[in-house]
Design a protein around this motif. Structure first.
Motif, PDB file in Angstrom:
ATOM      1  N   SER A   1       0.845  -1.200   0.000  1.00  0.00           N
ATOM      2  CA  SER A   1       0.000   0.000   0.000  1.00  0.00           C
ATOM      3  C   SER A   1       0.877   1.247   0.000  1.00  0.00           C
ATOM      4  O   SER A   1       2.050   1.199   0.359  1.00  0.00           O
ATOM      5  N   ARG A   2       0.284   2.349  -0.377  1.00  0.00           N
ATOM      6  CA  ARG A   2       1.026   3.608  -0.461  1.00  0.00           C
ATOM      7  C   ARG A   2       0.294   4.715   0.298  1.00  0.00           C
ATOM      8  O   ARG A   2      -0.924   4.704   0.404  1.00  0.00           O
ATOM      9  N   ILE A   3       1.087   5.662   0.793  1.00  0.00           N
ATOM     10  CA  ILE A   3       0.552   6.876   1.418  1.00  0.00           C
ATOM     11  C   ILE A   3       1.153   8.059   0.665  1.00  0.00           C
ATOM     12  O   ILE A   3       2.369   8.153   0.524  1.00  0.00           O
ATOM     13  N   LEU A   4       0.293   8.928   0.193  1.00  0.00           N
ATOM     14  CA  LEU A   4       0.728  10.120  -0.525  1.00  0.00           C
ATOM     15  C   LEU A   4       0.273  11.346   0.268  1.00  0.00           C
ATOM     16  O   LEU A   4      -0.921  11.580   0.431  1.00  0.00           O
ATOM     17  N   ASN A   5       1.239  12.081   0.805  1.00  0.00           N
ATOM     18  CA  ASN A   5       0.949  13.306   1.539  1.00  0.00           C
ATOM     19  C   ASN A   5       1.249  14.490   0.631  1.00  0.00           C
ATOM     20  O   ASN A   5       2.395  14.734   0.285  1.00  0.00           O
ATOM     21  N   LEU A   6       0.210  15.223   0.259  1.00  0.00           N
ATOM     22  CA  LEU A   6       0.372  16.400  -0.601  1.00  0.00           C
ATOM     23  C   LEU A   6       0.445  17.645   0.262  1.00  0.00           C
ATOM     24  O   LEU A   6      -0.303  17.785   1.218  1.00  0.00           O
ATOM     25  N   SER A   7       1.342  18.533  -0.085  1.00  0.00           N
ATOM     26  CA  SER A   7       1.404  19.807   0.621  1.00  0.00           C
ATOM     27  C   SER A   7       1.537  20.927  -0.401  1.00  0.00           C
ATOM     28  O   SER A   7       1.723  20.682  -1.586  1.00  0.00           O
ATOM     29  N   SER A   8       1.460  22.109   0.085  1.00  0.00           N
ATOM     30  CA  SER A   8       1.498  23.280  -0.789  1.00  0.00           C
ATOM     31  C   SER A   8       2.931  23.713  -1.064  1.00  0.00           C
ATOM     32  O   SER A   8       3.810  23.597  -0.209  1.00  0.00           O
ATOM     33  N   GLY A   9       3.162  24.238  -2.235  1.00  0.00           N
ATOM     34  CA  GLY A   9       4.450  24.832  -2.557  1.00  0.00           C
ATOM     35  C   GLY A   9       4.730  26.070  -1.720  1.00  0.00           C
ATOM     36  O   GLY A   9       5.848  26.576  -1.696  1.00  0.00           O
ATOM     37  N   ALA A  10       3.716  26.544  -1.010  1.00  0.00           N
ATOM     38  CA  ALA A  10       3.869  27.729  -0.164  1.00  0.00           C
ATOM     39  C   ALA A  10       4.940  27.539   0.905  1.00  0.00           C
ATOM     40  O   ALA A  10       5.510  28.506   1.391  1.00  0.00           O
ATOM     41  N   SER A  11       5.221  26.316   1.266  1.00  0.00           N
ATOM     42  CA  SER A  11       6.201  26.082   2.324  1.00  0.00           C
ATOM     43  C   SER A  11       7.632  26.257   1.846  1.00  0.00           C
ATOM     44  O   SER A  11       8.558  26.271   2.644  1.00  0.00           O
ATOM     45  N   PHE A  12       7.830  26.387   0.544  1.00  0.00           N
ATOM     46  CA  PHE A  12       9.178  26.455  -0.004  1.00  0.00           C
ATOM     47  C   PHE A  12       9.594  27.845  -0.478  1.00  0.00           C
ATOM     48  O   PHE A  12      10.655  28.001  -1.070  1.00  0.00           O
TER      49      PHE A  12
ATOM     50  N   PRO B   1       4.693  36.329   2.670  1.00  0.00           N
ATOM     51  CA  PRO B   1       4.171  37.401   3.521  1.00  0.00           C
ATOM     52  C   PRO B   1       2.652  37.316   3.601  1.00  0.00           C
ATOM     53  O   PRO B   1       1.983  37.141   2.587  1.00  0.00           O
ATOM     54  N   GLY B   2       2.128  37.374   4.783  1.00  0.00           N
ATOM     55  CA  GLY B   2       0.690  37.301   4.966  1.00  0.00           C
ATOM     56  C   GLY B   2       0.135  35.886   4.922  1.00  0.00           C
ATOM     57  O   GLY B   2      -1.070  35.690   4.949  1.00  0.00           O
ATOM     58  N   PHE B   3       1.010  34.909   4.853  1.00  0.00           N
ATOM     59  CA  PHE B   3       0.562  33.519   4.750  1.00  0.00           C
ATOM     60  C   PHE B   3       1.496  32.606   5.542  1.00  0.00           C
ATOM     61  O   PHE B   3       1.666  31.439   5.225  1.00  0.00           O
ATOM     62  N   SER B   4       2.148  33.163   6.566  1.00  0.00           N
ATOM     63  CA  SER B   4       3.228  32.471   7.268  1.00  0.00           C
ATOM     64  C   SER B   4       2.785  31.216   8.012  1.00  0.00           C
ATOM     65  O   SER B   4       3.469  30.193   7.967  1.00  0.00           O
ATOM     66  N   VAL B   5       1.669  31.256   8.711  1.00  0.00           N
ATOM     67  CA  VAL B   5       1.227  30.070   9.463  1.00  0.00           C
ATOM     68  C   VAL B   5       0.863  28.955   8.496  1.00  0.00           C
ATOM     69  O   VAL B   5       1.255  27.810   8.679  1.00  0.00           O
ATOM     70  N   TYR B   6       0.156  29.288   7.441  1.00  0.00           N
ATOM     71  CA  TYR B   6      -0.190  28.278   6.434  1.00  0.00           C
ATOM     72  C   TYR B   6       1.069  27.653   5.844  1.00  0.00           C
ATOM     73  O   TYR B   6       1.185  26.438   5.754  1.00  0.00           O
ATOM     74  N   ALA B   7       2.028  28.490   5.443  1.00  0.00           N
ATOM     75  CA  ALA B   7       3.262  27.976   4.842  1.00  0.00           C
ATOM     76  C   ALA B   7       3.993  27.062   5.820  1.00  0.00           C
ATOM     77  O   ALA B   7       4.503  26.013   5.437  1.00  0.00           O
ATOM     78  N   ALA B   8       4.038  27.435   7.088  1.00  0.00           N
ATOM     79  CA  ALA B   8       4.721  26.608   8.086  1.00  0.00           C
ATOM     80  C   ALA B   8       4.035  25.269   8.305  1.00  0.00           C
ATOM     81  O   ALA B   8       4.683  24.277   8.589  1.00  0.00           O
ATOM     82  N   THR B   9       2.718  25.219   8.141  1.00  0.00           N
ATOM     83  CA  THR B   9       2.012  23.953   8.367  1.00  0.00           C
ATOM     84  C   THR B   9       2.098  23.024   7.185  1.00  0.00           C
ATOM     85  O   THR B   9       1.618  21.890   7.246  1.00  0.00           O
ATOM     86  N   ASN B  10       2.705  23.428   6.110  1.00  0.00           N
ATOM     87  CA  ASN B  10       2.810  22.591   4.918  1.00  0.00           C
ATOM     88  C   ASN B  10       4.207  22.026   4.709  1.00  0.00           C
ATOM     89  O   ASN B  10       4.555  21.617   3.616  1.00  0.00           O
ATOM     90  N   LEU B  11       5.008  21.988   5.737  1.00  0.00           N
ATOM     91  CA  LEU B  11       6.354  21.437   5.626  1.00  0.00           C
ATOM     92  C   LEU B  11       6.383  19.928   5.762  1.00  0.00           C
ATOM     93  O   LEU B  11       7.397  19.304   5.535  1.00  0.00           O
ATOM     94  N   MET B  12       5.277  19.337   6.146  1.00  0.00           N
ATOM     95  CA  MET B  12       5.253  17.889   6.367  1.00  0.00           C
ATOM     96  C   MET B  12       5.447  17.131   5.082  1.00  0.00           C
ATOM     97  O   MET B  12       5.025  17.409   4.057  1.00  0.00           O
TER      98      MET B  12
END
Length: 77
Positions: A51-62, A66-77
Motif C-alpha cells: 500500500s502507499r501513502i501520498l501526503n500532498l502539501s502546498s508549494g507555499a512552504s518552499f 508574507p501574509g501567509f506564514s502560518v499556512y506555509a509553516a504547516t505545509n512542511l510535512m
C-alpha cells in the motif's frame, strides 16, 4: 492507497488574524498537521503490504509567504 490532501489557509498578517480570531490559526495547524498525522495512523492497520501513502502539501512552504506564514509553516510535512 491513502491520499492526504486536505488543508486550508487564511491570508493576512499573522498578528491581525490572531487579533480578530486567534482560533483560526490554531484550527489551521490542527487541520494541516494534526489531522493529516491522525488520518495516517487510523488507516495503517487496514493497509496491506505494498500500500502507499501520498501526503500532498502546498508549494507555499518552499518560498517566502508574507501574509501567509502560518499556512506555509504547516505545509512542511
Amino acid at each position: 492507497m491513502l491520499v492526504n490532501a486536505a488543508g486550508f489557509g487564511k491570508i493576512g498578517n499573522a498578528a491581525e488574524i490572531a487579533e480578530s480570531d486567534p482560533s483560526i490559526q490554531l484550527r489551521m495547524i490542527q487541520v494541516n498537521c494534526h489531522s493529516l498525522t491522525k488520518m495516517t495512523f487510523l488507516v495503517l492497520p487496514y493497509m496491506k503490504k505494498g500500500s502507499r501513502i501520498l501526503n500532498l502539501s502546498s508549494g507555499a512552504s518552499f518560498c517566502p509567504q508574507p501574509g501567509f506564514s502560518v499556512y506555509a509553516a504547516t505545509n512542511l510535512m
